[in-house]
Scaffold this motif. Structure first.
Motif, PDB file in Angstrom:
ATOM      1  N   SER A 184       0.863  -1.173   0.000  1.00 60.66           N
ATOM      2  CA  SER A 184       0.000   0.000   0.000  1.00 60.66           C
ATOM      3  C   SER A 184       0.900   1.223   0.000  1.00 60.66           C
ATOM      4  N   ARG A 185       0.305   2.373   0.074  1.00 63.23           N
ATOM      5  CA  ARG A 185       1.104   3.598  -0.026  1.00 63.23           C
ATOM      6  C   ARG A 185       2.170   3.656   1.057  1.00 63.23           C
ATOM      7  N   ARG A 186       1.856   3.195   2.249  1.00 62.74           N
ATOM      8  CA  ARG A 186       2.788   3.341   3.365  1.00 62.74           C
ATOM      9  C   ARG A 186       3.292   2.004   3.905  1.00 62.74           C
ATOM     10  N   ARG A 187       2.918   0.898   3.281  1.00 60.83           N
ATOM     11  CA  ARG A 187       3.258  -0.421   3.825  1.00 60.83           C
ATOM     12  C   ARG A 187       4.103  -1.217   2.840  1.00 60.83           C
ATOM     13  N   PHE A 188       5.199  -1.766   3.343  1.00 63.19           N
ATOM     14  CA  PHE A 188       6.137  -2.548   2.550  1.00 63.19           C
ATOM     15  C   PHE A 188       6.248  -3.955   3.137  1.00 63.19           C
ATOM     16  N   ALA A 189       6.660  -4.900   2.300  1.00 59.25           N
ATOM     17  CA  ALA A 189       6.789  -6.285   2.745  1.00 59.25           C
ATOM     18  C   ALA A 189       8.087  -6.875   2.226  1.00 59.25           C
ATOM     19  N   VAL A 190       8.726  -7.666   3.084  1.00 59.44           N
ATOM     20  CA  VAL A 190       9.945  -8.382   2.708  1.00 59.44           C
ATOM     21  C   VAL A 190       9.718  -9.862   3.023  1.00 59.44           C
ATOM     22  N   LEU A 191       9.879 -10.705   2.014  1.00 56.53           N
ATOM     23  CA  LEU A 191       9.673 -12.147   2.156  1.00 56.53           C
ATOM     24  C   LEU A 191      10.987 -12.844   1.818  1.00 56.53           C
ATOM     25  N   PHE A 192      11.440 -13.729   2.700  1.00 59.96           N
ATOM     26  CA  PHE A 192      12.732 -14.382   2.448  1.00 59.96           C
ATOM     27  C   PHE A 192      12.840 -15.675   3.267  1.00 59.96           C
ATOM     28  N   PRO A 193      13.696 -16.616   2.811  1.00 62.89           N
ATOM     29  CA  PRO A 193      13.933 -17.843   3.582  1.00 62.89           C
ATOM     30  C   PRO A 193      14.647 -17.509   4.887  1.00 62.89           C
TER      31      PRO A 193
END
Length: 267
Positions: A184-193
């Protein structure tokens, strides 16, 4: 007049009960407005359950039924609950649109960040592979804590610049083998093992630290602050929706603390 009334009462009780259960899930369980809607739904469920039991048991002419559960009384109860629920739902809708910041700039992927739909698609592929190989995947959600204050004090232009800086920080601080998206405009996501339990927390603390030490404009008038929620497939399972819902729930705990820099972890 009362033909089919019991069936209607049962249906109304079930529907209201399901509404009450829904307010206990996800971020709704931490919302005051959702609690009000839930209480109104529970009261309606219990009231109509009582009507469904008492009507065949006592009959519509019984003094107890007609005094507390007749048509006139039910109308008053319904009106009261509908007014309460409508006001609370309106506030809840406003709260919902304030939380995630729904307007996502169209240049997400041009900045190296995956847009929400692309992030979901790739994340689902990664999660299927992780389930096959029994690999643990971590999901870190990062939300800008002070973007509204930045927009108010310095204007929307600098607010947008702060969002871009936050995106670059998320990209720079993410592990080499990871997906980084803007949900979203202000929300970030990081996906990793995740090999170790502390891996996700190390990433979150690195993002927090870099956000607090990175100037947003040349005059160095302000820095961004973050709230972070972390979960993994060990805690939430390997389905993307469940993983995201759990991460959002712990992120809401961080937001509800009111202390920027807070990190919450779903073990």
């Amino acid at each position: 007049m009362w033909a089919g009334a019991v069936e209607m009462f049962v249906a109304a009780a079930v529907l209201a009960g399901l509404g009450f259960i829904e307010t206990l899930r996800g971020w709704l369980r931490r919302s005051l407005n959702a609690r009000i809607v839930g209480i109104a739904s529970l009261v309606m469920a219990l009231y109509y359950a009582a009507r469904a039991v008492l009507l065949p048991l006592l009959g519509p002419s019984d003094a107890v039924f007609s005094t507390g559960f007749g048509p006139a009384e039910a109308t008053l109860v319904n009106l009261g609950l509908i007014v309460l629920g409508t006001v609370s739902l309106s506030m809840l809708q406003m709260e919902r649109f304030r939380r995630p910041g729904l307007n996502i700039p169209s240049d997400s992927e041009a900045d190296g960040l995956l847009a929400d739909d692309r992030f979901r698609t790739l994340a689902e592929v990664w999660l299927r592979r992780a389930m096959r190989d029994q690999t643990t995947i971590a999901l870190v959600l990062v939300e800008l804590a002070n973007i509204d204050e930045i927009n108010l004090a310095f204007g929307r232009g600098l607010g947008d610049h702060a969002i871009r800086v936050m995106g670059r920080l998320a990209l720079g601080d993410a592990p080499a083998a990871s997906l980084v998206g803007r949900l979203s405009r202000r929300r970030f996501a990081v996906l990793f093992p995740m090999d170790d339990e502390d891996d996700a927390r190390v990433v979150a603390e690195r993002i927090n630290g870099d956000a607090l030490t990175s100037p947003i404009d040349d005059a160095d008038r302000f820095r961004v602050a973050t709230y972070i929620g972390i979960t993994s497939t060990r805690a939430a399972g390997s389905r993307y929706d469940e993983l995201l819902e759990t991460a959002e729930a712990v992120l809401d705990l961080a937001i509800d603390s009111g202390r920027p820099g807070t990190i919450e972890y779903a073990a």
